[in-house]
Design an enzyme around this catalytic site. Structure first.
Site, PDB file in Angstrom:
ATOM      1  N   PRO A  24       0.833  -1.203   0.000  1.00 28.17           N
ATOM      2  CA  PRO A  24       0.000   0.000   0.000  1.00 28.17           C
ATOM      3  C   PRO A  24       0.870   1.257   0.000  1.00 28.17           C
ATOM      4  O   PRO A  24       1.830   1.356   0.757  1.00 28.17           O
ATOM      5  CB  PRO A  24      -0.798  -0.121   1.309  1.00 28.17           C
ATOM      6  CG  PRO A  24      -0.737  -1.567   1.670  1.00 28.17           C
ATOM      7  CD  PRO A  24       0.588  -2.056   1.185  1.00 28.17           C
ATOM      8  N   ALA A  60      -3.640   2.854   2.239  1.00 23.63           N
ATOM      9  CA  ALA A  60      -4.387   2.943   3.495  1.00 23.63           C
ATOM     10  C   ALA A  60      -5.673   3.717   3.249  1.00 23.63           C
ATOM     11  O   ALA A  60      -5.657   4.914   2.976  1.00 23.63           O
ATOM     12  CB  ALA A  60      -3.545   3.637   4.565  1.00 23.63           C
ATOM     13  N   TYR A 190      -0.473   3.702  13.577  1.00 27.62           N
ATOM     14  CA  TYR A 190      -1.873   4.070  13.446  1.00 27.62           C
ATOM     15  C   TYR A 190      -2.697   3.374  14.532  1.00 27.62           C
ATOM     16  O   TYR A 190      -2.147   2.711  15.413  1.00 27.62           O
ATOM     17  CB  TYR A 190      -2.342   3.789  12.018  1.00 27.62           C
ATOM     18  CG  TYR A 190      -1.577   4.628  11.015  1.00 27.62           C
ATOM     19  CD1 TYR A 190      -1.505   6.016  11.173  1.00 27.62           C
ATOM     20  CD2 TYR A 190      -0.889   4.054   9.953  1.00 27.62           C
ATOM     21  CE1 TYR A 190      -0.783   6.800  10.283  1.00 27.62           C
ATOM     22  CE2 TYR A 190      -0.166   4.833   9.061  1.00 27.62           C
ATOM     23  CZ  TYR A 190      -0.111   6.206   9.236  1.00 27.62           C
ATOM     24  OH  TYR A 190       0.611   6.981   8.359  1.00 27.62           O
ATOM     25  N   GLY A 328       7.353  -1.211  -2.446  1.00 24.78           N
ATOM     26  CA  GLY A 328       6.628   0.037  -2.619  1.00 24.78           C
ATOM     27  C   GLY A 328       7.363   0.985  -3.547  1.00 24.78           C
ATOM     28  O   GLY A 328       7.026   1.136  -4.711  1.00 24.78           O
ATOM     29  N   ARG A 329       8.426   1.617  -3.024  1.00 26.02           N
ATOM     30  CA  ARG A 329       9.158   2.591  -3.828  1.00 26.02           C
ATOM     31  C   ARG A 329       9.743   1.968  -5.095  1.00 26.02           C
ATOM     32  O   ARG A 329       9.852   2.636  -6.127  1.00 26.02           O
ATOM     33  CB  ARG A 329      10.255   3.238  -2.981  1.00 26.02           C
ATOM     34  CG  ARG A 329       9.718   4.158  -1.890  1.00 26.02           C
ATOM     35  CD  ARG A 329      10.837   4.616  -0.950  1.00 26.02           C
ATOM     36  NE  ARG A 329      10.377   5.562   0.039  1.00 26.02           N
ATOM     37  CZ  ARG A 329       9.768   5.231   1.187  1.00 26.02           C
ATOM     38  NH1 ARG A 329       9.557   3.949   1.478  1.00 26.02           N
ATOM     39  NH2 ARG A 329       9.381   6.150   2.038  1.00 26.02           N
TER      40      ARG A 329
END
Length: 364
Positions: A24, A60, A190, A328-329
């Site tokens: 994500p 997210a 979170y 991700g990156r």
């Protein structure tokens, strides 16, 4: 050769075409502040499916308006949002990838300015966005602020029950939109992670103190989501706070095992985000955490964190450190990372399967 990375993996009833997945990636790109995904999300996520990913997990996505990290986050607390997500899911499926969505509540790290600076409305800043600019009161297990942010309000029992119900409702909408799996976000500081860590949870009731109590909201959420949907349920954990006295990999392994019993299927192992900490970042730096949770918890896991090379990813799968790889990156730098990795590994069969017909002249 046939590589381990490009072998299929079955999670519950879902078979994924390979083990190279998209983590994500928060985009903070909903300019209308209504939580509805846009053309940006279609092209952003669709490009990874076109590039051969086995699974594309959407960013997210807030289960309530107050659960957004920023006002520019995506959401799935209403049907308009679900309908917009369906278009994205349809394209991901058309390219042969499975589609997942990360369900999230930011807790005390909500209501901040978008990371990219000034908004279309002309607002710019760091930390908590005030109500005058569209921010809101944040919530957490305890009234302890994240460094530099406003102090949250401690959730009462009804508030906790409402959060659990919101995750279940969001899971139902996700499946109605066509998503193949859902991921419960219990990492990166979170809300659910805030309950897990003694650094942010100082409650003295049934939701604080012992590990069993601190994990209660995670387990209740997993059970509620499992009761709501039949698709695979993933959970993302931060395996450590990288801070003495905080959450660590052994607690993560225990709670992952309990979550498996509660109905989760696979665990996405990241780290950090709860407090500002010095993290020893380097190639594959979180892979040992994933391997520990896999071994000690006896649960399937995905590894993430500076996994950037084909041989590196293949070795992680071959040696049993993880069951899947999340990047991700790397995907943002190369939306065709799966095609690049298949070619680097000499997996001709995977390359033949994954290259879209429109792009074959570039690869063969």
């Amino acid at each position: 050769m046939t590589s381990a990375l490009f072998s299929p993996l079955t999670v519950r009833s879902l078979t994924l075409r390979n083990r190279l997945w998209v983590a994500p990636l928060c985009e903070y790109s909903v300019v209308e502040r209504d939580g509805v995904p846009t053309d940006w999300h279609l092209v952003h996520l669709g490009s990874f499916a076109r590039g051969g990913a086995g699974l594309v997990i959407a960013e997210a996505t807030a289960v309530t308006p107050e659960g957004r990290i920023s006002p520019h986050d995506t959401g799935i607390w209403n049907d308009d949002q679900a309908d917009a997500w369906a278009r994205v899911v349809d394209f991901i499926h058309s390219q042969g990838s499975a589609a997942g969505i990360q369900l999230a509540h930011a807790g005390r790290k909500a209501s901040i300015y978008p990371e990219w600076g000034e908004t279309r409305e002309g607002f710019s800043g760091r930390g908590t966005m005030p109500a005058s600019e569209g921010g809101w009161q944040t919530v957490a297990p305890s009234a302890i602020a994240f460094d530099g942010y406003d102090t949250p309000a401690a959730l009462d029992e009804q508030g906790i029950a409402d959060v659990v119900a919101a995750f279940a409702d969001a899971a139902r909408r996700s499946v109605a939109a066509g998503f193949d799996l859902v991921e419960v976000h219990a990492a990166h500081g979170y809300l659910l992670h805030q309950f897990l860590s003694p650094l942010s949870n100082t409650r003295d009731d049934a939701w604080g103190g012992s590990l069993e109590n601190r994990a209660r909201i995670v387990l209740d959420t997993v059970r509620a989501v499992r009761a709501a949907v039949d698709v695979p349920v993933l959970v993302r954990f931060s395996a450590t706070d990288w801070t003495e006295g905080g959450w660590d990999e052994q607690q993560t392994a225990l709670v992952a095992a309990w979550s498996l019993e509660a109905g989760a299927d696979l665990f996405d192992i990241s780290s950090g985000g709860l407090v500002r900490a010095k993290i020893p970042v380097g190639p594959g730096y979180q892979v040992p955490l994933a391997a520990h949770v896999r071994s000690e918890g006896d649960v399937p896991v995905a590894a993430v964190g500076l996994i950037t090379e084909a041989a590196q990813a293949e070795q992680i799968i071959e040696t049993g450190q993880a069951d899947a790889i999340l990047m991700g990156r790397k995907w943002m730098r190369d939306p065709h990372a799966a095609l690049s990795f298949a070619r680097d590994l000499g997996d001709e069969a995977a390359l033949q399967e994954l290259v879209p017909p429109q792009y074959r002249r570039a690869f063969f």
